[in-house]
Design a protein around this motif. Structure first.
Motif, PDB file in Angstrom:
ATOM      1  N   ASP A 155      28.576  66.621   4.558  1.00  0.00           N
ATOM      2  CA  ASP A 155      29.716  66.221   6.126  1.00  0.00           C
ATOM      3  C   ASP A 155      30.251  64.974   5.293  1.00  0.00           C
ATOM      4  O   ASP A 155      31.259  65.262   5.675  1.00  0.00           O
ATOM      5  N   ASP A 201      38.857  69.904  12.153  1.00  0.00           N
ATOM      6  CA  ASP A 201      37.848  69.808  12.380  1.00  0.00           C
ATOM      7  C   ASP A 201      37.257  70.818  11.216  1.00  0.00           C
ATOM      8  O   ASP A 201      37.517  71.444  10.674  1.00  0.00           O
ATOM      9  N   THR A 214      32.637  72.913  10.744  1.00  0.00           N
ATOM     10  CA  THR A 214      31.786  72.623  11.066  1.00  0.00           C
ATOM     11  C   THR A 214      31.505  72.942   9.126  1.00  0.00           C
ATOM     12  O   THR A 214      31.611  73.255   8.314  1.00  0.00           O
ATOM     13  N   THR A 215      29.238  72.549   9.068  1.00  0.00           N
ATOM     14  CA  THR A 215      29.042  72.714   7.478  1.00  0.00           C
ATOM     15  C   THR A 215      27.767  73.775   8.110  1.00  0.00           C
ATOM     16  O   THR A 215      27.165  73.620   9.748  1.00  0.00           O
ATOM     17  N   GLU A 216      27.797  74.385   7.691  1.00  0.00           N
ATOM     18  CA  GLU A 216      26.233  75.159   7.479  1.00  0.00           C
ATOM     19  C   GLU A 216      25.322  75.610   6.570  1.00  0.00           C
ATOM     20  O   GLU A 216      25.894  75.858   5.211  1.00  0.00           O
TER      21      GLU A 216
END
Length: 80
Positions: A59, A73, A75-77
């Motif tokens: 992040d 935007d 997202t992290t996974e």
């Protein structure tokens, strides 16, 4: 630990590459395709054993370098 960061343009931001792909798909007779948005995926191998710390690092990387927060935007996974 493998972490995947997915970066996409924010809703409402013009995506000329997505429009070009959308048009090309229609020309190729894929008429049922609606809006196309293009993004990117960055896979990181982070030397960390704690999933939450790995995600927090990813992040921080996304905020600092990988995404332009004005127009994108992310997202992290954590994989695995």
């Amino acid at each position: 630990m493998k972490v995947r960061v997915t970066v996409m343009l924010k809703e409402g931001v013009l995506d000329p590459q997505g429009k070009a792909v959308e048009h090309a798909l229609h020309v190729l007779d894929f008429k049922n395709v609606g809006e196309v948005r293009i993004g990117r995926v960055i896979e990181l191998d982070i030397d960390e054993t704690d999933r939450e710390r790995a995600r927090a690092q990813a992040d921080a990387m996304a905020r600092a370098l990988l995404a332009n927060l004005v127009i994108e935007d992310f997202t992290t996974e954590v994989a695995g």
